[in-house]
Scaffold this motif. Structure first.
Motif, short mmCIF file in Angstrom:
data_model
loop_
_atom_site.label_atom_id
_atom_site.label_comp_id
_atom_site.label_asym_id
_atom_site.label_seq_id
_atom_site.Cartn_x
_atom_site.Cartn_y
_atom_site.Cartn_z
N HIS A 1 0.85 -1.19 0.00
CA HIS A 1 0.00 0.00 0.00
C HIS A 1 0.88 1.23 0.00
O HIS A 1 2.04 1.18 0.44
N ASP A 2 0.35 2.33 -0.54
CA ASP A 2 1.02 3.62 -0.40
C ASP A 2 0.31 4.40 0.70
O ASP A 2 -0.91 4.43 0.78
N PHE A 3 1.09 5.03 1.58
CA PHE A 3 0.53 5.62 2.80
C PHE A 3 0.83 7.11 2.87
O PHE A 3 1.94 7.56 2.58
N THR A 4 -0.18 7.87 3.30
CA THR A 4 -0.02 9.28 3.57
C THR A 4 -0.71 9.62 4.88
O THR A 4 -1.78 9.09 5.19
N PHE A 5 -0.11 10.51 5.66
CA PHE A 5 -0.75 11.01 6.87
C PHE A 5 -1.84 12.03 6.55
O PHE A 5 -2.63 12.39 7.42
N ARG A 6 -1.89 12.50 5.32
CA ARG A 6 -2.84 13.53 4.95
C ARG A 6 -4.23 12.96 4.72
O ARG A 6 -4.41 11.79 4.42
N ASP A 7 -5.22 13.83 4.83
CA ASP A 7 -6.60 13.47 4.50
C ASP A 7 -6.71 13.34 2.99
O ASP A 7 -6.41 14.30 2.25
N PRO A 8 -7.15 12.19 2.47
CA PRO A 8 -7.24 12.05 1.01
C PRO A 8 -8.19 13.05 0.37
O PRO A 8 -8.02 13.40 -0.80
N LYS A 9 -9.18 13.55 1.11
CA LYS A 9 -10.07 14.57 0.54
C LYS A 9 -9.30 15.87 0.27
O LYS A 9 -9.56 16.55 -0.73
N GLU A 10 -8.35 16.20 1.15
CA GLU A 10 -7.52 17.38 0.92
C GLU A 10 -6.62 17.18 -0.29
O GLU A 10 -6.40 18.11 -1.08
N GLN B 1 3.71 10.36 -10.81
CA GLN B 1 2.97 10.45 -9.56
C GLN B 1 2.09 11.70 -9.50
O GLN B 1 2.52 12.78 -9.87
N ASP B 2 0.88 11.50 -9.01
CA ASP B 2 0.00 12.62 -8.65
C ASP B 2 0.22 13.04 -7.20
O ASP B 2 0.00 14.18 -6.84
N VAL B 3 0.58 12.07 -6.37
CA VAL B 3 0.56 12.26 -4.92
C VAL B 3 1.93 11.91 -4.33
O VAL B 3 2.52 10.90 -4.70
N GLN B 4 2.38 12.75 -3.41
CA GLN B 4 3.59 12.45 -2.65
C GLN B 4 3.19 11.66 -1.41
O GLN B 4 2.37 12.12 -0.61
N TYR B 5 3.78 10.49 -1.23
CA TYR B 5 3.44 9.64 -0.09
C TYR B 5 4.52 9.69 0.98
O TYR B 5 5.69 9.94 0.70
N ASP B 6 4.08 9.41 2.22
CA ASP B 6 5.03 9.37 3.33
C ASP B 6 5.77 8.05 3.40
O ASP B 6 6.89 8.00 3.94
N ALA B 7 5.17 6.99 2.89
CA ALA B 7 5.81 5.68 2.97
C ALA B 7 5.08 4.70 2.08
O ALA B 7 3.91 4.89 1.73
N LEU B 8 5.78 3.64 1.70
CA LEU B 8 5.15 2.44 1.16
C LEU B 8 5.10 1.41 2.28
O LEU B 8 6.04 1.31 3.09
#
Length: 514
Positions: free
Chosen positions: A168-177, A249-256
């Protein structure tokens, strides 16, 4: 070997978790149980990522195991309980149920309200590596996903250890944002399509740039496609496919993540030196194509998307969003530890698990590769051959579907966003050939529900390719043709599995006339 370490403390101290919360660790699948009724709970949980707690979702059974394991020939008798605090719908990705049990909000069922449940009951004929994930809102980015493994009873006596990994690709951000920023012109172009790398064992011919993909689903009745400004390329405006550079990439992720964990604290599976291991690998990312890297091991790819292929040897394999790889390993006889890694395309971020002989030393693994990996393309796709191809017969219906993009983060199929689209017409008994032609600056993992299809052409070159349910269509006029038999009447979702592209409109349906 699977100690919770810091995770146990975080899970125990998370006072906001409900009593029905699922564990913070994605457990290895249990042996298949006798056929019977199962209860899967969509719930809240806390995991640790980079030393920080993260609130996410999960899908578990009463014993704490993540996902489902069953045998081909069983009935899928499952009650899904929703305890995530909002409506949801769960899709059984790779299975071919009756239309009304496919788990797609707005197409096959109404969303399940918080505190509600929904019953499913249908036969499961084919074995394979499948998975389940949310088909509502942006919940898949919040890790509302799990493995769904259907074993072949004829293989029960084989001396093979099974290892299941959900990436999975993980982000601490709200995906709606994140989606709001994309619509407002915050197109992250930091990862442009790199030049193809020299062919390695197990892959070649990466002459088509690949892009970041994902999985999940929006609420089809409430998508907001309001005008918010154009997509950006670096500091400039994206002009569309004509003259625009492809990007990844569209999105910068914090981790895989691999089974909910980073390489700071990877899951370690105890294996026997000289033994055989079957890797069941699932790219459950929201928008990241990956490379599967076996390191010093040589693997034999035996199935993709749960469907068998003629075995293909290699060490690195292309792994687009929502796709699955089944790889057989013959481990060396010397006791050691062997990392199994997934690396983002066009970058170095990676995650993975470790296979380790009992007592072997497991060294620290960096979460970045030594060099950038190339774009994921169709090199592997062009080499795959189905072990059980479709019967040889002429197509009775054909259609070329145009994949398009526009300003304000709009993604279209045949020129229309979902909600303004016209369903693709099909009739029972058709042999349908569907060609995806990609006019956009990103590649798209296209997924057809309720059917398995065979890849029969890439960029106009015909071949008897793999049987799949998700295929990557390369950017900038890439073209892939699939063939399938119309044998499951209903109204079926057809969409890009990049979560944010789908939320931007790249979805339609395929409707049977009967």
């Amino acid at each position: 070997m699977n100690t919770l370490s810091r995770r146990g403390f975080i899970a125990a101290s998370a006072a906001t978790l409900s009593a029905a919360a699922v564990p913070s660790l994605l457990l290895p699948v249990r042996p298949a149980h006798a056929q019977g009724h199962k209860v899967v709970t969509a719930g809240k949980r806390v995991i640790e990522v980079k030393g920080k707690p993260a609130n996410v979702f999960g899908l578990t059974q009463a014993d704490g195991s993540s996902g489902l394991v069953m045998n081909a020939g069983d009935n899928f008798r499952v009650t899904l309980k929703n305890l995530i605090g909002e409506p949801t719908a769960i899709h059984w990705h790779g299975l071919t149920p009756p239309w009304r049990q496919d788990g797609v909000a707005g197409i096959s069922q109404e969303p399940i309200p918080d505190g509600g449940s929904h019953d499913y009951d249908f036969p499961v004929a084919r074995p394979g590596t499948f998975w389940m994930h949310s088909h509502f809102g942006l919940q898949e980015q919040l890790m509302l996903a799990a493995p769904l493994i259907v074993r072949d009873p004829d293989e029960a006596g084989q001396d093979v250890q099974e290892v299941v990994v959900l990436f999975h690709d993980f982000t601490f951000r709200d995906p709606k944002e994140i989606l709001a920023e994309l619509k407002a012109g915050g197109h992250d172009m930091s990862a442009m399509a790199p030049a193809p790398a020299p062919a390695a064992s197990g892959h070649e011919g990466h002459n088509m740039p690949g892009m970041a993909m994902g999985s999940g689903q929006m609420d089809h009745g409430t998508m907001d496609h309001g005008a918010m400004g154009g997509m950006q390329m670096g500091g400039g405006q994206m002009a569309g496919p004509a003259g625009a550079m492809s990007h990844l990439q569209d999105v910068q992720y914090d981790a895989l993540l691999a089974n909910d964990r980073t390489l700071d604290d990877p899951e370690v599976f105890t294996v026997e030196p000289g033994g055989r291991v079957r890797l069941r690998l699932i790219n459950g990312a929201a928008s990241t194509n990956m490379w599967l890297d076996l390191g010093q091991l040589q693997g034999r790819l035996i199935a993709v998307d749960g469907m068998p292929v003629e075995p293909l040897e290699g060490q690195r394999f292309e792994f687009a969003v929502a796709q699955r790889l089944d790889i057989m390993l013959e481990l060396p006889k010397q006791a050691s530890a062997w990392p199994i890694l997934a690396v983002q395309e066009g970058g170095r971020m990676r995650s993975g698990i470790v296979l380790a002989a009992r007592g072997a030393s497991v060294g620290k693994l960096a979460d970045m590769a030594d060099e950038d990996f190339p774009a994921v393309g169709v090199g592997l796709e062009q080499k795959l051959r189905a072990a059980r191809p479709l019967d040889d017969k002429a197509a009775t219906r054909k259609h070329t579907m145009m994949l398009g993009e526009g300003p304000n983060y709009v993604w279209t199929l045949d020129g229309a966003m979902h909600g303004q689209d016209k369903p693709l017409a099909v009739a029972s008994g058709d042999r349908f050939e569907l060609t995806f032609m990609n006019h956009t600056t990103m590649s798209h993992p296209m997924h057809l529900h309720g059917h398995h299809f065979q890849v029969v052409a890439v960029n106009g070159k015909r071949f008897a390719g793999a049987v799949r349910d998700t295929v990557l269509v390369p950017a900038k006029m890439g073209m892939v043709t699939i063939a399938f038999d119309a044998d499951n009447a209903g109204n079926w979702a057809l969409h890009c599995h990049h979560l944010y592209h789908m939320a931007g409109g790249m979805m339609t349906s395929m409707a049977y006339a009967d």
